[in-house]
Each structure stands twice: as structure tokens, then as C-alpha cells.
Design a protein around this motif. Sequence first.
Motif, PDB file in Angstrom:
ATOM      1  N   GLN A 117       7.955  -4.571 -10.083  1.00 32.00           N
ATOM      2  CA  GLN A 117       7.213  -5.871 -10.428  1.00 32.00           C
ATOM      3  C   GLN A 117       7.549  -6.180 -12.041  1.00 32.00           C
ATOM      4  O   GLN A 117       7.266  -5.384 -12.834  1.00 32.00           O
ATOM      5  CB  GLN A 117       5.843  -5.495 -10.511  1.00 32.00           C
ATOM      6  CG  GLN A 117       5.056  -6.471 -10.745  1.00 32.00           C
ATOM      7  CD  GLN A 117       3.370  -6.063 -10.408  1.00 32.00           C
ATOM      8  OE1 GLN A 117       3.014  -5.114 -10.674  1.00 32.00           O
ATOM      9  NE2 GLN A 117       2.530  -7.308  -9.975  1.00 32.00           N
ATOM     10  N   TYR A 160       8.097  -0.350  -4.873  1.00 27.95           N
ATOM     11  CA  TYR A 160       8.245  -1.790  -5.430  1.00 27.95           C
ATOM     12  C   TYR A 160       8.648  -1.705  -6.927  1.00 27.95           C
ATOM     13  O   TYR A 160       8.519  -0.855  -7.456  1.00 27.95           O
ATOM     14  CB  TYR A 160       6.868  -2.127  -5.299  1.00 27.95           C
ATOM     15  CG  TYR A 160       6.334  -2.307  -3.821  1.00 27.95           C
ATOM     16  CD1 TYR A 160       5.524  -1.235  -3.176  1.00 27.95           C
ATOM     17  CD2 TYR A 160       6.404  -3.539  -3.095  1.00 27.95           C
ATOM     18  CE1 TYR A 160       4.799  -1.431  -2.091  1.00 27.95           C
ATOM     19  CE2 TYR A 160       5.797  -3.723  -1.874  1.00 27.95           C
ATOM     20  CZ  TYR A 160       5.163  -2.552  -1.420  1.00 27.95           C
ATOM     21  OH  TYR A 160       4.682  -2.706   0.032  1.00 27.95           O
ATOM     22  N   ILE A 220       6.399   0.727  -8.683  1.00 25.25           N
ATOM     23  CA  ILE A 220       5.198   1.202  -8.331  1.00 25.25           C
ATOM     24  C   ILE A 220       5.414   1.597  -6.893  1.00 25.25           C
ATOM     25  O   ILE A 220       6.192   1.128  -6.073  1.00 25.25           O
ATOM     26  CB  ILE A 220       4.184  -0.138  -8.055  1.00 25.25           C
ATOM     27  CG1 ILE A 220       3.892  -0.819  -9.432  1.00 25.25           C
ATOM     28  CG2 ILE A 220       2.830   0.268  -7.630  1.00 25.25           C
ATOM     29  CD1 ILE A 220       2.961  -2.047  -9.383  1.00 25.25           C
ATOM     30  N   SER A 257       4.537 -10.939  -8.676  1.00 24.24           N
ATOM     31  CA  SER A 257       4.104 -10.081  -7.689  1.00 24.24           C
ATOM     32  C   SER A 257       5.082  -9.135  -7.381  1.00 24.24           C
ATOM     33  O   SER A 257       6.186  -8.755  -7.937  1.00 24.24           O
ATOM     34  CB  SER A 257       4.006 -11.128  -6.370  1.00 24.24           C
ATOM     35  OG  SER A 257       3.219 -10.280  -5.441  1.00 24.24           O
ATOM     36  N   LEU A 258       4.657  -8.244  -6.358  1.00 26.00           N
ATOM     37  CA  LEU A 258       5.614  -6.915  -6.182  1.00 26.00           C
ATOM     38  C   LEU A 258       6.786  -7.199  -5.123  1.00 26.00           C
ATOM     39  O   LEU A 258       6.668  -7.927  -4.312  1.00 26.00           O
ATOM     40  CB  LEU A 258       4.659  -6.042  -5.432  1.00 26.00           C
ATOM     41  CG  LEU A 258       3.674  -5.171  -6.309  1.00 26.00           C
ATOM     42  CD1 LEU A 258       2.202  -6.113  -6.194  1.00 26.00           C
ATOM     43  CD2 LEU A 258       3.110  -3.986  -5.419  1.00 26.00           C
ATOM     44  N   PHE A 284       8.478  -2.337 -14.084  1.00 22.80           N
ATOM     45  CA  PHE A 284       7.438  -1.699 -13.644  1.00 22.80           C
ATOM     46  C   PHE A 284       7.438  -1.170 -12.258  1.00 22.80           C
ATOM     47  O   PHE A 284       7.694  -2.182 -11.417  1.00 22.80           O
ATOM     48  CB  PHE A 284       5.957  -2.487 -13.884  1.00 22.80           C
ATOM     49  CG  PHE A 284       4.850  -1.792 -13.794  1.00 22.80           C
ATOM     50  CD1 PHE A 284       3.714  -2.198 -12.861  1.00 22.80           C
ATOM     51  CD2 PHE A 284       4.645  -0.551 -14.392  1.00 22.80           C
ATOM     52  CE1 PHE A 284       2.484  -1.460 -12.689  1.00 22.80           C
ATOM     53  CE2 PHE A 284       3.167   0.233 -14.156  1.00 22.80           C
ATOM     54  CZ  PHE A 284       2.294  -0.192 -13.366  1.00 22.80           C
ATOM     55  N   PHE A 308      -1.610   2.333  -3.241  1.00 19.68           N
ATOM     56  CA  PHE A 308      -0.816   2.309  -4.243  1.00 19.68           C
ATOM     57  C   PHE A 308      -1.089   3.272  -5.547  1.00 19.68           C
ATOM     58  O   PHE A 308      -1.883   3.752  -5.818  1.00 19.68           O
ATOM     59  CB  PHE A 308      -0.543   0.812  -4.957  1.00 19.68           C
ATOM     60  CG  PHE A 308      -0.112  -0.032  -4.146  1.00 19.68           C
ATOM     61  CD1 PHE A 308      -0.905  -0.771  -3.062  1.00 19.68           C
ATOM     62  CD2 PHE A 308       1.262  -0.601  -4.186  1.00 19.68           C
ATOM     63  CE1 PHE A 308      -0.074  -1.718  -2.352  1.00 19.68           C
ATOM     64  CE2 PHE A 308       1.823  -1.525  -3.591  1.00 19.68           C
ATOM     65  CZ  PHE A 308       1.194  -2.057  -2.481  1.00 19.68           C
ATOM     66  N   GLY A 309       0.199   3.712  -5.954  1.00 17.30           N
ATOM     67  CA  GLY A 309       0.012   4.505  -7.308  1.00 17.30           C
ATOM     68  C   GLY A 309      -0.118   3.606  -8.423  1.00 17.30           C
ATOM     69  O   GLY A 309      -0.057   2.286  -8.562  1.00 17.30           O
ATOM     70  N   PRO A 310      -0.456   4.242  -9.570  1.00 18.50           N
ATOM     71  CA  PRO A 310      -0.852   3.597 -10.922  1.00 18.50           C
ATOM     72  C   PRO A 310       0.607   3.066 -11.548  1.00 18.50           C
ATOM     73  O   PRO A 310       0.280   2.065 -12.521  1.00 18.50           O
ATOM     74  CB  PRO A 310      -1.380   4.629 -11.946  1.00 18.50           C
ATOM     75  CG  PRO A 310      -0.691   5.985 -11.303  1.00 18.50           C
ATOM     76  CD  PRO A 310      -0.554   5.768 -10.052  1.00 18.50           C
ATOM     77  N   GLY A 311       1.644   3.375 -10.900  1.00 20.37           N
ATOM     78  CA  GLY A 311       2.769   2.668 -11.481  1.00 20.37           C
ATOM     79  C   GLY A 311       3.597   3.454 -12.554  1.00 20.37           C
ATOM     80  O   GLY A 311       2.843   4.310 -13.245  1.00 20.37           O
ATOM     81  N   ARG A 366       6.282   2.856 -15.974  1.00 18.22           N
ATOM     82  CA  ARG A 366       6.843   1.631 -16.678  1.00 18.22           C
ATOM     83  C   ARG A 366       8.342   2.399 -17.345  1.00 18.22           C
ATOM     84  O   ARG A 366       8.046   3.198 -18.126  1.00 18.22           O
ATOM     85  CB  ARG A 366       5.838   1.220 -17.946  1.00 18.22           C
ATOM     86  CG  ARG A 366       6.570   0.030 -18.659  1.00 18.22           C
ATOM     87  CD  ARG A 366       5.423  -0.882 -19.557  1.00 18.22           C
ATOM     88  NE  ARG A 366       4.292  -1.162 -18.446  1.00 18.22           N
ATOM     89  CZ  ARG A 366       4.451  -2.288 -17.664  1.00 18.22           C
ATOM     90  NH1 ARG A 366       5.423  -2.953 -17.813  1.00 18.22           N
ATOM     91  NH2 ARG A 366       3.294  -2.592 -17.047  1.00 18.22           N
TER      92      ARG A 366
END
Lengths: 116, 115
Positions: free
Chosen positions: A38, A36, A93, A43-44, A91, A107-110, A112
Motif C-alpha cells: 500500500q 499486499y 500488509i 488502496s491495497l 507499507f 488483516f495484519g497490522p502492516g 513499514r
Amino acid sequence: GAVVSQHPSRVICKSGTSVKIECRSLDFQATTMFWYRQFPKQSLMLMATSNEGSKATYEQGVEKDKFLINHASLTLSTLTVTSAHPEDSSFYICSARKTGSQETQYFGPGTRLLVL
Amino acid sequence: QKEVEQDPGPLSVPEGAIVSLNCTYSNSAFQYFMWYRQYSRKGPELLMYTYSSGNKEDGRFTAQVDKSSKYISLFIRDSQPSDSATYLCAMSGGVYGGSNYKLTFGKGTLLTVNP
């Protein structure tokens, strides 16, 4: 548990370079992983669905040659942003669905990404 | 009409209040319903997962699904400042619903619980 990790958590790169982001399911096997994007206060947005051992399925409008996805094992998927440009800053994810389970995605922590 | 509608807020409540969050949807093929909590600059965290209609309770959180009305809710009892986050509803029709496990998200509701 159902823990998903991402690496790196933050990356800054120069325009024109490529960046690889890893997504790992740490305590379960994931036949299917998702990537994803974001934007702030939004939203994603699903970019692609990654299936272990097969080609990823990209959403409409997502360039598959720019966002390369590899899902080589049941616990690892990678997203490579090729020839990154400032507009790719975002971002990112990932999520993973437990093999044999129903619908839940973890989900993972993302990550950046900032492209200068 | 979007597939999933969620009031983006922001919603501000005092500590200890009962919070009600909700989403409506239009796709009758949705069978699986989830609520995620997302703190700023973090990935979403799964809070509640429900299959089909009904209620589900987990500690201070209660999820309700009314498929006849295409309406889902999340209730938070005794809200705490640590509950301050964006809450995302998500739903899926499963592989048999043609979605291939993809989730459709609401826009998210920003909640602030004030001490």
C-alpha cells in the motif's frame, strides 16, 4: 477471534540487503494468506496469494524472484524482499483466510519498510 | 470502467451524524461483500461481511447489498470521532467465481467525524 500479527512492524535497511517479514494467524489456521502493498493515500495492491505447502501465485507485474514468499505452516507465511532498493519502500500488509471458511480475510497490522 | 468504484471523499461530518458510504461494481460474479476500516498506518479491520443481497446490522453499523443494482452501502449511525478513518469496500466472487478468494477493493473513503 481472528487475530493476525506481523513482525516487524517497522524496518529500516540499507539498499542491497534482504528483509524478511512474518505474518502469523494467532488463533486460527489459514490455508491461504495474501500479501499486499500500500502506497500513501492509495488502496491495497495485491502482490501474491500464498497457499500452505505450495508455491505462491504472483500478480502480474510482481517479480517473484524479488519478493520471495514461503507458507510453510497453516499459521505462518513469510515475505522476503531480496536486494531491497529505495523504490521498495512501502507499507506491506498480509491477510489470512480461515481454513474452511468463506471469503473473509483478516488483516495484519502492516509492516513499514524504509530502504535507504 | 474499474471493477469497483468508491468515492474517495474526503467526507467530513459532525459528531452524531448518520454517515452513508457506498460502492458500485461491474462484475456480476461478486458474491461476497465486505467493509473494512483502516486507521492511518494500520492494517484494515473487518467491520461487516455480507453474502449476496440483503441487509446486515451490527451495533451502529448497517451494511446493505443490492446485487441487481450492483451497489453496496455502509451506514454509520451516531457517528463518533473515533470513527474517523478510511473505509474500504471489498468484494469477491469466491473460488467458484474464478477469483480464488482474492478481494477487489475500492479506493477507500476518508471520513472525519468532528467533535
